[in-house]
Design a protein around this motif. Structure first.
Motif, PDB file in Angstrom:
ATOM      1  N   UNK A  43       9.881   5.391  -7.684  1.00 40.45           N
ATOM      2  CA  UNK A  43      10.853   5.606  -6.609  1.00 40.45           C
ATOM      3  C   UNK A  43      12.148   4.882  -6.948  1.00 40.45           C
ATOM      4  N   UNK A  44      13.203   5.274  -6.266  1.00 40.44           N
ATOM      5  CA  UNK A  44      14.480   4.606  -6.482  1.00 40.44           C
ATOM      6  C   UNK A  44      14.464   3.234  -5.810  1.00 40.44           C
ATOM      7  N   UNK A  45      15.321   2.369  -6.276  1.00 45.23           N
ATOM      8  CA  UNK A  45      15.459   1.044  -5.672  1.00 45.23           C
ATOM      9  C   UNK A  45      15.892   1.177  -4.218  1.00 45.23           C
ATOM     10  N   UNK A  46      16.796   2.115  -3.962  1.00 42.34           N
ATOM     11  CA  UNK A  46      17.279   2.349  -2.595  1.00 42.34           C
ATOM     12  C   UNK A  46      16.121   2.695  -1.660  1.00 42.34           C
ATOM     13  N   UNK A  47      15.232   3.608  -2.100  1.00 49.84           N
ATOM     14  CA  UNK A  47      14.077   3.978  -1.274  1.00 49.84           C
ATOM     15  C   UNK A  47      13.194   2.770  -1.012  1.00 49.84           C
ATOM     16  N   UNK A  48      12.932   1.977  -2.043  1.00 54.40           N
ATOM     17  CA  UNK A  48      12.074   0.801  -1.880  1.00 54.40           C
ATOM     18  C   UNK A  48      12.667  -0.173  -0.872  1.00 54.40           C
ATOM     19  N   UNK A  49      13.964  -0.402  -0.927  1.00 57.67           N
ATOM     20  CA  UNK A  49      14.594  -1.309   0.033  1.00 57.67           C
ATOM     21  C   UNK A  49      14.565  -0.727   1.453  1.00 57.67           C
ATOM     22  N   UNK A  50      14.762   0.585   1.576  1.00 59.03           N
ATOM     23  CA  UNK A  50      14.682   1.204   2.904  1.00 59.03           C
ATOM     24  C   UNK A  50      13.270   1.118   3.463  1.00 59.03           C
ATOM     25  N   UNK A  51      12.281   1.363   2.616  1.00 58.26           N
ATOM     26  CA  UNK A  51      10.890   1.260   3.056  1.00 58.26           C
ATOM     27  C   UNK A  51      10.562  -0.159   3.468  1.00 58.26           C
ATOM     28  N   UNK A  52      11.049  -1.128   2.709  1.00 59.46           N
ATOM     29  CA  UNK A  52      10.780  -2.527   3.042  1.00 59.46           C
ATOM     30  C   UNK A  52      11.395  -2.875   4.405  1.00 59.46           C
ATOM     31  N   UNK A  53      12.598  -2.414   4.631  1.00 56.06           N
ATOM     32  CA  UNK A  53      13.256  -2.682   5.912  1.00 56.06           C
ATOM     33  C   UNK A  53      12.468  -2.048   7.062  1.00 56.06           C
ATOM     34  N   UNK A  54      12.032  -0.818   6.872  1.00 51.49           N
ATOM     35  CA  UNK A  54      11.223  -0.139   7.894  1.00 51.49           C
ATOM     36  C   UNK A  54       9.900  -0.856   8.088  1.00 51.49           C
ATOM     37  N   UNK A  55       9.263  -1.263   7.009  1.00 52.11           N
ATOM     38  CA  UNK A  55       7.985  -1.972   7.081  1.00 52.11           C
ATOM     39  C   UNK A  55       8.143  -3.285   7.846  1.00 52.11           C
ATOM     40  N   UNK A  56       9.208  -4.018   7.594  1.00 56.93           N
ATOM     41  CA  UNK A  56       9.433  -5.277   8.319  1.00 56.93           C
ATOM     42  C   UNK A  56       9.630  -5.037   9.811  1.00 56.93           C
ATOM     43  N   UNK A  57      10.334  -3.974  10.140  1.00 54.95           N
ATOM     44  CA  UNK A  57      10.637  -3.675  11.539  1.00 54.95           C
ATOM     45  C   UNK A  57       9.445  -3.056  12.282  1.00 54.95           C
ATOM     46  N   UNK A  58       8.763  -2.071  11.628  1.00 52.07           N
ATOM     47  CA  UNK A  58       7.752  -1.267  12.329  1.00 52.07           C
ATOM     48  C   UNK A  58       6.349  -1.373  11.750  1.00 52.07           C
ATOM     49  N   UNK A  59       6.180  -2.127  10.676  1.00 57.58           N
ATOM     50  CA  UNK A  59       4.865  -2.225  10.043  1.00 57.58           C
ATOM     51  C   UNK A  59       4.505  -0.947   9.306  1.00 57.58           C
ATOM     52  N   UNK A  60       3.236  -0.833   8.968  1.00 53.46           N
ATOM     53  CA  UNK A  60       2.750   0.341   8.223  1.00 53.46           C
ATOM     54  C   UNK A  60       2.981   1.630   8.993  1.00 53.46           C
ATOM     55  N   UNK A  61       2.874   1.558  10.309  1.00 46.12           N
ATOM     56  CA  UNK A  61       3.056   2.762  11.132  1.00 46.12           C
ATOM     57  C   UNK A  61       4.435   3.376  10.930  1.00 46.12           C
ATOM     58  N   UNK A  62       5.427   2.546  10.670  1.00 49.33           N
ATOM     59  CA  UNK A  62       6.775   3.051  10.448  1.00 49.33           C
ATOM     60  C   UNK A  62       6.924   3.824   9.154  1.00 49.33           C
ATOM     61  N   UNK A  63       5.983   3.648   8.239  1.00 51.43           N
ATOM     62  CA  UNK A  63       6.047   4.341   6.956  1.00 51.43           C
ATOM     63  C   UNK A  63       5.221   5.625   6.933  1.00 51.43           C
ATOM     64  N   UNK A  64       4.555   5.933   8.026  1.00 56.63           N
ATOM     65  CA  UNK A  64       3.761   7.158   8.099  1.00 56.63           C
ATOM     66  C   UNK A  64       4.677   8.372   8.201  1.00 56.63           C
ATOM     67  N   UNK A  65       4.189   9.492   7.714  1.00 59.77           N
ATOM     68  CA  UNK A  65       4.946  10.739   7.776  1.00 59.77           C
ATOM     69  C   UNK A  65       5.064  11.203   9.227  1.00 59.77           C
TER      70      UNK A  65
END
Length: 125
Positions: A43-65
Motif C-alpha cells: 500500500x502507499x504510505x498515504x493509505x497507511x497513515x490514513x488507516x492509522x488515523x482512522x484506527x486511532x479514532x475508531x478502532x478496527x471497526x473504522x477500517x471495515x468495508x
C-alpha cells in the motif's frame, strides 16, 4: 478488478482491501509505525497513515468495508419492476419509432417522466 463498471472495487476487491486494512490494524496494535506498515503491505504510505488515523479514532471497526461506493437507487422498491416492464415495451412504445435501441439518454428520460426522478446518465448506468 479495480474500478469495475466505471468506479470502485468489486465485492472481491473490497474483501481483499478490508483484509489488508485488518492486517494493518494488527501491525498498528503491535506499535509498528505507519511508514513500516506501508513497506510490509503493498500500500502507499498515504493509505497507511490514513488507516492509522482512522484506527486511532475508531478502532478496527473504522477500517471495515462500508460496501460499494456511490449513491443508492432513487427508485423505491416497487419501481424497478415497473421500469423493467417499460423497457420491455421497447423504444417504439415511448415514441422512438425510427431507432429501436435503448440508449442512456433515452432511459434517463424514461425514468424522469413517469417516475418524476431526475438523474444523470452516469447515475442511470
Amino acid at each position: 478488478m479495480r474500478y469495475a463498471d466505471g468506479g470502485g472495487l468489486d465485492a472481491r476487491g473490497r474483501a481483499r482491501r478490508e483484509a489488508m486494512r485488518m492486517q494493518a490494524a494488527d501491525l498498528f496494535e503491535q506499535r509498528v509505525p505507519a511508514g513500516q506498515v506501508a513497506t510490509r503491505l503493498p500500500v502507499s504510505t498515504k493509505s497507511a497513515y490514513q488507516w492509522q488515523q482512522t484506527w486511532r479514532r475508531d478502532g478496527r471497526a473504522g477500517l471495515r468495508s462500508t460496501g460499494p461506493s456511490g449513491s443508492r437507487c432513487r427508485l423505491d422498491a416497487a419501481r424497478p419492476a415497473r421500469l423493467q416492464a417499460e423497457l420491455h415495451r421497447g423504444p417504439a412504445a415511448h415514441g422512438r419509432v425510427q431507432d429501436q435501441r435503448w440508449t442512456l439518454p433515452r432511459i434517463t428520460v424514461l425514468i424522469g417522466r413517469p417516475f418524476r426522478v431526475r438523474s444523470t446518465e452516469r447515475g442511470v448506468s
